[in-house]
Design a protein around this motif. Sequence first.
Motif, PDB file in Angstrom:
ATOM      1  N   ALA A 159       0.851  -1.189   0.000  1.00  0.00           N
ATOM      2  CA  ALA A 159       0.000   0.000   0.000  1.00  0.00           C
ATOM      3  C   ALA A 159       0.888   1.241   0.000  1.00  0.00           C
ATOM      4  O   ALA A 159       2.039   1.201   0.440  1.00  0.00           O
ATOM      5  N   VAL A 160       0.343   2.335  -0.507  1.00  0.00           N
ATOM      6  CA  VAL A 160       1.034   3.615  -0.524  1.00  0.00           C
ATOM      7  C   VAL A 160       0.328   4.558   0.432  1.00  0.00           C
ATOM      8  O   VAL A 160      -0.886   4.774   0.313  1.00  0.00           O
ATOM      9  N   GLU A 161       1.073   5.103   1.389  1.00  0.00           N
ATOM     10  CA  GLU A 161       0.511   6.077   2.329  1.00  0.00           C
ATOM     11  C   GLU A 161       0.782   7.491   1.831  1.00  0.00           C
ATOM     12  O   GLU A 161       1.797   7.754   1.182  1.00  0.00           O
ATOM     13  N   PHE A 162      -0.124   8.399   2.176  1.00  0.00           N
ATOM     14  CA  PHE A 162      -0.006   9.796   1.785  1.00  0.00           C
ATOM     15  C   PHE A 162      -0.014  10.686   3.019  1.00  0.00           C
ATOM     16  O   PHE A 162      -0.583  10.323   4.054  1.00  0.00           O
ATOM     17  N   ALA A 163       0.624  11.852   2.900  1.00  0.00           N
ATOM     18  CA  ALA A 163       0.611  12.834   3.984  1.00  0.00           C
ATOM     19  C   ALA A 163       0.793  14.222   3.377  1.00  0.00           C
ATOM     20  O   ALA A 163       1.187  14.367   2.218  1.00  0.00           O
ATOM     21  N   LEU A 164       0.521  15.240   4.174  1.00  0.00           N
ATOM     22  CA  LEU A 164       0.617  16.628   3.726  1.00  0.00           C
ATOM     23  C   LEU A 164       2.008  17.177   4.042  1.00  0.00           C
ATOM     24  O   LEU A 164       2.477  17.084   5.180  1.00  0.00           O
ATOM     25  N   LEU A 187      -8.088  14.261 -12.544  1.00  0.00           N
ATOM     26  CA  LEU A 187      -7.858  13.283 -11.471  1.00  0.00           C
ATOM     27  C   LEU A 187      -8.655  13.623 -10.206  1.00  0.00           C
ATOM     28  O   LEU A 187      -8.302  13.185  -9.116  1.00  0.00           O
ATOM     29  N   ARG A 188      -9.730  14.365 -10.366  1.00  0.00           N
ATOM     30  CA  ARG A 188     -10.548  14.705  -9.201  1.00  0.00           C
ATOM     31  C   ARG A 188     -11.203  13.474  -8.585  1.00  0.00           C
ATOM     32  O   ARG A 188     -11.621  13.507  -7.429  1.00  0.00           O
ATOM     33  N   HIS A 189     -11.276  12.381  -9.338  1.00  0.00           N
ATOM     34  CA  HIS A 189     -11.976  11.195  -8.850  1.00  0.00           C
ATOM     35  C   HIS A 189     -11.118  10.337  -7.927  1.00  0.00           C
ATOM     36  O   HIS A 189     -11.672   9.469  -7.238  1.00  0.00           O
ATOM     37  N   VAL A 190      -9.797  10.532  -7.891  1.00  0.00           N
ATOM     38  CA  VAL A 190      -8.965   9.631  -7.093  1.00  0.00           C
ATOM     39  C   VAL A 190      -9.193   9.894  -5.607  1.00  0.00           C
ATOM     40  O   VAL A 190      -9.456  11.032  -5.202  1.00  0.00           O
ATOM     41  N   PRO A 191      -9.117   8.854  -4.772  1.00  0.00           N
ATOM     42  CA  PRO A 191      -9.492   9.005  -3.363  1.00  0.00           C
ATOM     43  C   PRO A 191      -8.708  10.078  -2.616  1.00  0.00           C
ATOM     44  O   PRO A 191      -9.292  10.823  -1.819  1.00  0.00           O
ATOM     45  N   GLN A 192      -7.393  10.167  -2.849  1.00  0.00           N
ATOM     46  CA  GLN A 192      -6.619  11.150  -2.086  1.00  0.00           C
ATOM     47  C   GLN A 192      -6.967  12.581  -2.480  1.00  0.00           C
ATOM     48  O   GLN A 192      -6.891  13.490  -1.648  1.00  0.00           O
ATOM     49  N   GLN A 193      -7.391  12.798  -3.737  1.00  0.00           N
ATOM     50  CA  GLN A 193      -7.809  14.136  -4.149  1.00  0.00           C
ATOM     51  C   GLN A 193      -9.126  14.520  -3.470  1.00  0.00           C
ATOM     52  O   GLN A 193      -9.296  15.660  -3.013  1.00  0.00           O
ATOM     53  N   ARG A 194     -10.047  13.578  -3.377  1.00  0.00           N
ATOM     54  CA  ARG A 194     -11.317  13.860  -2.698  1.00  0.00           C
ATOM     55  C   ARG A 194     -11.069  14.177  -1.222  1.00  0.00           C
ATOM     56  O   ARG A 194     -11.692  15.069  -0.646  1.00  0.00           O
ATOM     57  N   LEU A 227      -0.355  17.060  -0.939  1.00  0.00           N
ATOM     58  CA  LEU A 227      -0.597  15.707  -0.440  1.00  0.00           C
ATOM     59  C   LEU A 227       0.223  14.753  -1.300  1.00  0.00           C
ATOM     60  O   LEU A 227      -0.103  14.519  -2.463  1.00  0.00           O
ATOM     61  N   LEU A 228       1.289  14.196  -0.713  1.00  0.00           N
ATOM     62  CA  LEU A 228       2.258  13.415  -1.479  1.00  0.00           C
ATOM     63  C   LEU A 228       2.407  12.006  -0.924  1.00  0.00           C
ATOM     64  O   LEU A 228       2.182  11.770   0.277  1.00  0.00           O
ATOM     65  N   PRO A 229       2.813  11.061  -1.755  1.00  0.00           N
ATOM     66  CA  PRO A 229       3.165   9.737  -1.245  1.00  0.00           C
ATOM     67  C   PRO A 229       4.320   9.854  -0.250  1.00  0.00           C
ATOM     68  O   PRO A 229       5.317  10.533  -0.515  1.00  0.00           O
ATOM     69  N   ARG A 230       4.178   9.209   0.878  1.00  0.00           N
ATOM     70  CA  ARG A 230       5.229   9.305   1.888  1.00  0.00           C
ATOM     71  C   ARG A 230       6.545   8.735   1.373  1.00  0.00           C
ATOM     72  O   ARG A 230       7.617   9.216   1.750  1.00  0.00           O
ATOM     73  N   GLU A 245      -2.822  14.268  10.265  1.00  0.00           N
ATOM     74  CA  GLU A 245      -3.987  13.786   9.523  1.00  0.00           C
ATOM     75  C   GLU A 245      -3.551  13.293   8.149  1.00  0.00           C
ATOM     76  O   GLU A 245      -2.681  13.891   7.506  1.00  0.00           O
ATOM     77  N   GLN A 246      -4.160  12.220   7.693  1.00  0.00           N
ATOM     78  CA  GLN A 246      -3.813  11.672   6.383  1.00  0.00           C
ATOM     79  C   GLN A 246      -4.952  10.798   5.880  1.00  0.00           C
ATOM     80  O   GLN A 246      -5.745  10.267   6.661  1.00  0.00           O
ATOM     81  N   PRO A 247      -5.060  10.631   4.569  1.00  0.00           N
ATOM     82  CA  PRO A 247      -6.109   9.763   4.023  1.00  0.00           C
ATOM     83  C   PRO A 247      -5.757   8.289   4.187  1.00  0.00           C
ATOM     84  O   PRO A 247      -4.636   7.934   4.566  1.00  0.00           O
ATOM     85  N   GLU A 248      -6.705   7.454   3.874  1.00  0.00           N
ATOM     86  CA  GLU A 248      -6.478   6.013   3.913  1.00  0.00           C
ATOM     87  C   GLU A 248      -5.467   5.631   2.837  1.00  0.00           C
ATOM     88  O   GLU A 248      -5.447   6.192   1.737  1.00  0.00           O
ATOM     89  N   ALA A 249      -4.597   4.681   3.168  1.00  0.00           N
ATOM     90  CA  ALA A 249      -3.568   4.237   2.223  1.00  0.00           C
ATOM     91  C   ALA A 249      -4.210   3.607   0.991  1.00  0.00           C
ATOM     92  O   ALA A 249      -5.275   2.988   1.070  1.00  0.00           O
ATOM     93  N   ARG A 250      -3.548   3.774  -0.160  1.00  0.00           N
ATOM     94  CA  ARG A 250      -4.021   3.172  -1.409  1.00  0.00           C
ATOM     95  C   ARG A 250      -3.360   1.805  -1.605  1.00  0.00           C
ATOM     96  O   ARG A 250      -2.125   1.687  -1.612  1.00  0.00           O
TER      97      ARG A 250
END
Length: 280
Positions: A159-164, A187-194, A227-230, A245-250
Amino acid sequence: MNWDDLHVLAVLDREGSLAGAARALGVNHATVSRRISMLEQSLGQTLVRRLARSTPLTETGKQVAAIARDMELGAQRIERFSHAAQGTLSGRVRLTAPPVLVSEVIIPALRPLRADHPDLQIVLSANAQIASLDSGQADLAVRMVQPQGRQNIVRRIGAVEFALYATPDIAKLPPQQWRFVAFDETLRHVPQQRWLEEFAADRPLDLLTGDFHSQFAAAKAGLGVALLPRVMAEGCRDLVRVTREQPEARPVWMVIHADLKHAPAVRAVAGMLVEAMRKI
């Protein structure tokens, strides 16, 4: 009849234009037109309508192109069979993956594989689009969306984690003053963008790009919070994480064409991918 001309017709049908077929085949459009004319002459049938702005296939052309596509698939199956039957760690393996995973995960992991198997050639495509394994575009694919289709071997490998992240001077600003770097509308549909749009709320998303590498460069240049891949940003000395705070990992998926699951070269590359994802 020249069998290669049938391949040209199939590509023309798939691409929809002489220019598109020429790009796909690596020739000029005059060559495509000449090959189609030769095929028409050998079959005694009109296969395309030569209009001023387009070259649509006739009904006969569509039927012949459908048969030609079946021939393409058969040729690709023969190629995969030959690849799988080699039984050696040599030859060519075509791998496609999202650009951020290519640059940050796969390329750093290739050196040991190349040292152990010097006769193995890797054709690596950093492509955000989903490549087709059935059409011969790749032997293996790494994807960040769950693959569909029963003819392929699918395995979740990480999985790929994201953070700000932002530069230290931006991180010191009050959060209500943050401005954000984000994906553009494609790419507005991708989960991390939402997730980012919800997190930003009424704060501006005023620099929009179509890829992580541009966002990474923008964040390092002090143009906003991204918001970038860690795996990409965590080791960068120019950036700091601005919030926990961070979104769910992809999830990350590996896909192998079923015809190649026992090919030693493909299995070696697959093993490298699994090990590389385990380390991030």
